[in-house]
Design a protein around this motif. Structure first.
Motif, short mmCIF file in Angstrom:
data_model
loop_
_atom_site.label_atom_id
_atom_site.label_comp_id
_atom_site.label_asym_id
_atom_site.label_seq_id
_atom_site.Cartn_x
_atom_site.Cartn_y
_atom_site.Cartn_z
N GLY A 114 -49.58 -65.25 -13.38
CA GLY A 114 -49.51 -65.57 -11.96
C GLY A 114 -49.17 -67.00 -11.59
N VAL A 115 -48.40 -67.72 -12.44
CA VAL A 115 -48.06 -69.10 -12.09
C VAL A 115 -46.58 -69.27 -11.74
N THR A 116 -45.84 -68.18 -11.64
CA THR A 116 -44.43 -68.27 -11.29
C THR A 116 -44.26 -69.00 -9.96
N GLY A 117 -43.37 -69.99 -9.94
CA GLY A 117 -43.13 -70.74 -8.72
C GLY A 117 -44.02 -71.95 -8.54
N ASP A 147 -51.94 -89.03 -18.91
CA ASP A 147 -51.80 -88.66 -20.32
C ASP A 147 -50.84 -87.51 -20.55
N GLY A 148 -50.06 -87.12 -19.55
CA GLY A 148 -49.08 -86.07 -19.78
C GLY A 148 -48.82 -85.21 -18.56
N VAL A 149 -48.21 -84.07 -18.80
CA VAL A 149 -47.84 -83.13 -17.75
C VAL A 149 -48.97 -82.11 -17.57
N VAL A 150 -49.39 -81.90 -16.35
CA VAL A 150 -50.52 -81.03 -16.06
C VAL A 150 -50.04 -79.60 -15.82
N PRO A 151 -50.51 -78.64 -16.62
CA PRO A 151 -50.07 -77.25 -16.43
C PRO A 151 -50.75 -76.61 -15.23
N PRO A 152 -50.09 -75.69 -14.56
CA PRO A 152 -50.74 -74.98 -13.46
C PRO A 152 -51.84 -74.07 -13.97
N VAL A 153 -52.75 -73.72 -13.07
CA VAL A 153 -53.86 -72.83 -13.40
C VAL A 153 -53.56 -71.46 -12.84
N GLY A 154 -53.62 -70.44 -13.71
CA GLY A 154 -53.28 -69.09 -13.30
C GLY A 154 -54.48 -68.18 -13.20
N ALA A 155 -54.24 -66.90 -13.33
CA ALA A 155 -55.28 -65.88 -13.19
C ALA A 155 -56.44 -66.17 -14.12
#
Length: 290
Positions: free
Chosen positions: A86-89, A97-105
């Motif tokens: 569920g992180v599309t878009g 310290d880097g690139v933060v990933p999105p939080v999904g289901a």
């Protein structure tokens, strides 16, 4: 701050830049892995066995048990884990310290090539010197995957679930970058799946992985010619079956929509089977992360 490359930068990389970055990335990767308690690789070697759906639901099930979970889609050309969680878009964030990933289901942190692509983007084409495309393909793909491990600010995790694309070469590439604490071999009752997944099992055993479990997926369908490939694989390799996930079309339907089945219908037989798998994975985790 150094930012992860965009899809288009990755697509047009000739490979030379990756080679220059390897040593620096190795050091960053080691520091990043030190904050992750365990890496769990979900592999098969065979396409069409429902591996990504198992990976997405396993990640959600582990998070549901109170663990800090990340999910990394190692399939650069056919990514799907972002959509399944569920992180599309969603956008990647920036941190010191880097690139933060999105939080999904289920509060799972997710990184996938989907997050660097638009729907209209063409598949990745790894360009390099004429006649050496295959060599540069491997170098560029390995470099990009290394970035996903080293440049993403995962934070402290109990588990990083890695969805490994089909092909034993992709498993070997992962093993060159990191050493998973656990590997889950996803197969189905079909004999052809057993035949291909057995090659992946041998590769993992030769690499010396201590914890390897078999996931028997899509079991219980009424098919008069269906074999029991998972148990044949277990007998052939001596590896244990960690769970049997009964066939349920709703699992794939909801997971493809970004709604992992373990969160939608946790009392269903398929969801309970994945919860059993999550319990086995948790029980086999090493000590706390640094």
């Amino acid at each position: 701050m150094r930012k992860i490359r965009t899809y288009h930068e990755v697509e047009h990389d000739t490979g030379s830049a990756i080679l220059e970055q390897v040593l620096e990335q190795r050091a960053r990767l080691a520091r990043r892995i030190a904050t992750i308690r365990a890496i769990v690789a979900v592999v098969s070697g065979k396409g069409g066995v429902g591996k990504s759906a198992i990976a997405a639901n396993l990640a959600a099930a582990l998070a549901r048990r109170g663990l800090r979970v990340g999910a990394l889609d190692a399939d650069l050309n056919g990514p799907s884990l972002g959509r399944m969680l569920g992180v599309t878009g969603q956008r990647l964030g920036d941190a010191a310290d880097g690139v933060v990933p999105p939080v999904g289901a289920g509060d799972v942190r997710v990184m996938s090539m989907e997050l660097l692509q638009d729907e209209a983007d063409t598949p990745l084409r790894w360009r390099g010197p004429a006649g050496d495309g295959f060599v540069w393909h491997g170098l560029a793909e390995a470099g990009t995957l290394r970035e996903f491990f080293a440049d993403i600010a995962w934070g402290e995790l109990d588990v990083l679930v890695v969805d490994v694309p089909p092909g034993t070469d992709r498993i070997a590439r992962l093993l060159e970058l990191v050493r998973p604490h656990q590997a889950l071999l996803v197969t189905t009752p079909a004999e052809i799946a057993r035949f291909v997944v057995a090659k992946s099992a041998r590769l993992l055993e030769e690499a010396g992985l201590d914890t390897i479990g078999i996931v028997a997926n899509m079991t219980g369908r009424a098919d008069p010619v269906e074999t029991d490939g998972a148990r044949a694989l277990a007998a052939e390799t001596g590896l244990p079956i960690w769970t049997d996930v009964p066939y349920d079309a709703r699992l794939a339907h909801h997971t493809d929509r970004g709604e992992p089945w373990v969160l939608v219908e946790p009392d269903s037989a398929a969801a309970r089977a994945i919860e059993t798998l999550a319990a086995r994975v948790e029980a086999a985790l090493p000590g706390e992360a640094a």
